[in-house]
Structures are given as C-alpha cells and as structure tokens.
Design a protein around this motif. Sequence first.
Motif, mmCIF file in Angstrom:
data_model
loop_
_atom_site.group_PDB
_atom_site.id
_atom_site.type_symbol
_atom_site.label_atom_id
_atom_site.label_comp_id
_atom_site.label_asym_id
_atom_site.label_seq_id
_atom_site.Cartn_x
_atom_site.Cartn_y
_atom_site.Cartn_z
ATOM 1 N N ASP A 46 44.519 54.848 43.056
ATOM 2 C CA ASP A 46 45.135 54.726 44.391
ATOM 3 C C ASP A 46 45.954 53.432 44.421
ATOM 4 N N THR A 47 47.071 53.459 43.702
ATOM 5 C CA THR A 47 47.881 52.259 43.534
ATOM 6 C C THR A 47 48.374 51.701 44.864
ATOM 7 N N GLY A 48 48.732 52.578 45.780
ATOM 8 C CA GLY A 48 49.277 52.128 47.052
ATOM 9 C C GLY A 48 48.327 51.244 47.838
ATOM 10 N N SER A 49 47.100 51.717 48.051
ATOM 11 C CA SER A 49 46.149 50.943 48.853
ATOM 12 C C SER A 49 45.550 49.776 48.075
ATOM 13 N N MET A 50 45.580 49.857 46.730
ATOM 14 C CA MET A 50 44.987 48.804 45.919
ATOM 15 C C MET A 50 45.954 47.673 45.602
ATOM 16 N N ARG A 51 47.254 47.860 45.967
ATOM 17 C CA ARG A 51 48.235 46.833 45.611
ATOM 18 C C ARG A 51 47.899 45.489 46.254
ATOM 19 N N SER A 52 47.365 45.519 47.457
ATOM 20 C CA SER A 52 47.007 44.260 48.126
ATOM 21 C C SER A 52 45.785 43.605 47.502
ATOM 22 N N MET A 53 45.040 44.390 46.701
ATOM 23 C CA MET A 53 43.827 43.873 46.058
ATOM 24 C C MET A 53 44.052 43.522 44.596
ATOM 25 N N ILE A 54 45.313 43.535 44.145
ATOM 26 C CA ILE A 54 45.582 43.372 42.725
ATOM 27 C C ILE A 54 45.018 42.060 42.172
ATOM 28 N N GLY A 55 45.082 40.996 42.978
ATOM 29 C CA GLY A 55 44.536 39.714 42.520
ATOM 30 C C GLY A 55 43.053 39.780 42.242
ATOM 31 N N VAL A 56 42.306 40.420 43.147
ATOM 32 C CA VAL A 56 40.859 40.571 42.965
ATOM 33 C C VAL A 56 40.554 41.460 41.771
ATOM 34 N N LEU A 57 41.316 42.548 41.612
ATOM 35 C CA LEU A 57 41.089 43.484 40.515
ATOM 36 C C LEU A 57 41.322 42.838 39.153
ATOM 37 N N ILE A 58 42.155 41.812 39.117
ATOM 38 C CA ILE A 58 42.379 41.082 37.858
ATOM 39 C C ILE A 58 41.373 39.949 37.693
ATOM 40 N N ALA A 59 41.106 39.230 38.789
ATOM 41 C CA ALA A 59 40.273 38.029 38.711
ATOM 42 C C ALA A 59 38.820 38.343 38.393
ATOM 43 N N VAL A 60 38.258 39.384 39.003
ATOM 44 C CA VAL A 60 36.824 39.669 38.817
ATOM 45 C C VAL A 60 36.480 40.008 37.361
ATOM 46 N N PRO A 61 37.152 40.985 36.709
ATOM 47 C CA PRO A 61 36.812 41.233 35.299
ATOM 48 C C PRO A 61 37.156 40.061 34.389
ATOM 49 N N SER A 62 38.225 39.327 34.734
ATOM 50 C CA SER A 62 38.571 38.149 33.927
ATOM 51 C C SER A 62 37.449 37.122 33.956
ATOM 52 N N LEU A 63 36.884 36.891 35.155
ATOM 53 C CA LEU A 63 35.771 35.953 35.281
ATOM 54 C C LEU A 63 34.590 36.413 34.445
ATOM 55 N N TRP A 64 34.283 37.706 34.476
ATOM 56 C CA TRP A 64 33.144 38.203 33.722
ATOM 57 C C TRP A 64 33.343 38.027 32.221
ATOM 58 N N TRP A 65 34.594 38.250 31.748
ATOM 59 C CA TRP A 65 34.873 38.025 30.329
ATOM 60 C C TRP A 65 34.712 36.546 29.965
ATOM 61 N N VAL A 66 35.172 35.675 30.847
ATOM 62 C CA VAL A 66 35.024 34.226 30.593
ATOM 63 C C VAL A 66 33.552 33.857 30.500
ATOM 64 N N ILE A 67 32.731 34.398 31.399
ATOM 65 C CA ILE A 67 31.295 34.099 31.379
ATOM 66 C C ILE A 67 30.658 34.599 30.086
#
Length: 292
Positions: A46-67
């Motif tokens: 659902d790209t349309g509704s998720m576009r505003s959440m793109i920062g969170v969608l990138i940041a959360v898995p990135s943080l988990w990989w860093v941990i």
Amino acid sequence: MKQPRTMPRSALEYSIGRPLWVAVVVLNVILAAVATSACAWAYLHDTGSMRSMIGVLIAVPSLWWVIAVTLWLTTLSRRRVSAEDISRASASVPGGILLPGSKLVPAMTLVAALAAASTFAVVAATVSGVWRIIWALVAVLLLGPVVSHLISLRQPRRLFLHPRGLGSATFHLDAEVHWDDIQSIDLGVGMNNSMVLKVGVRPDAQSYRERWRHPFSRRRGVIDIDPAALGVDGTLLWLALRLYVLEPSTREELRGDRVPTRLLDPREALATTPQHVSDPVLATFRPEGGTR
C-alpha cells in the motif's frame, strides 16, 4: 565435574553462557531480517498510505540491524594482537611492554545509540499528539550515552607493564601503581557491560597515581583492565598479572627486550605459572587453546 570455560567478553555472556548468547545474537539477526521484510511488504502493498511512514519503515529495520551487528562485534568477536603488534607498540615506550587497545566497543555502542536516537526522532516526527512528545523525549534521553561515548572515543586504551608496576589508560582514567601496592586482582563488570580485571590498590599505596578524565564517573581505588579491548586472552592476562604481583623475580621479563610469551601462548603460561598463582584463575576459566 563442570569444566572451566574461556573468559567471556561481556557480562551477559558470562551470566547466560556463550552458546545461549550466540543464540541471542542469531535471534536478533533473524528479527532484523523479519522487520526488513515486513516493512518492505507494507510499503509495496500500500505505497500510497505508507509514503508518509517511509522514514519509520527504513529506520526501524535499520536500527535492528545495527543492534544485531553491535551485539556480535562487541561480545562474540575476538580481536587478538600478535607479538609483533606488541613489539611495535612497546618500541614507543622503552623500559616495558605496551599492550595497545582498541576502541571497537565504544565506537559500536556510539553507533547503536545514534541509530536509536535517530529512529526515535523519526518516529516522533511521523506520529502526532502525546506520542510525539514521548518519542521525542526518548530520543533526547539518548543524547547522554551519545555524548559519553564521544568523549570516550577521544581517549586511548592501553596497558603498560614494566618491572616496577603497571600503567593503564581506560575509558575513565589514567592510573599507575607499583606491583607491591596491588592488593587484589578480581573479575568484574566494567563499562559497556564488558568483563574486566579489577586491580585493587592498597588504601595506603604511595605509588598509586590517577587522573580521572570522564565527567560522568568518579570511582577510586580500582583500576579496570579490559582484556578484550587489549586484544589478549583474559585468562592469560589474569595469570600474568597475578604472577607479577606474587612472584617479584618474574618482573624482570617486563624490561621490554622481548614480549613475554606467557601473554600469548597458553602452553607456556600454564607450564611456567606456579600452582598457587594459577589455581584461583584456572578454577573458573581456561585459556583459549589451552588445557589444564
């Protein structure tokens, strides 16, 4: 009878055992992969509704990989120096043996803290209402560890051993003391959850000198020595320090002419360390690649 294990790098590894801690790290890798897949699926579904959440969608898995990577590098990886490494470092400080230290743990902890603070800041900017205040506050609170580890990265790690005593540079302080003024050498927990050798100094020690360098801590009378940061087997280093404290005649090998093989070779260390020196250590730990 339970066999002694090699000295762990972190307090968590010490408390739950290396096999279980390996499982913890593997689990975090799996969760990071799952988080990455879930966020990617949510965006593509659902790209349309998720576009505003793109920062969170990138940041959360990135943080988990860093941990996950931080846990592996700071607790399971084993950096080891060679005799040549020690010889090169010792050439800059005549009259003793200099063990050069690594800044891997504070560097990776800083990266993890920055990643967490950035993630929470992104979440705060994305959500609204009271949740924005809560996530922003969490991000601000993480500035403390970030500043602390930035200060830490400016400080060298090293251990200088010479016939009169030892000198140590750590996260908190520069300290030096003569062998005869050392009261005890015990295992304990240091900064960043690492297992350290705690060198206890006699209360009336005239040779003890210290210079505190970090504004967030004030501990006195104990010198923390982190074997993992120095790149040596903690059991071998513990055996060597006890030997130099209890057997004055052995201190002559620290004049810097050659690197004592006991610091790197488990067979040599076990063969040349008297039983009354080694028993308290070997009852708990064994050197890597060595047998009792």
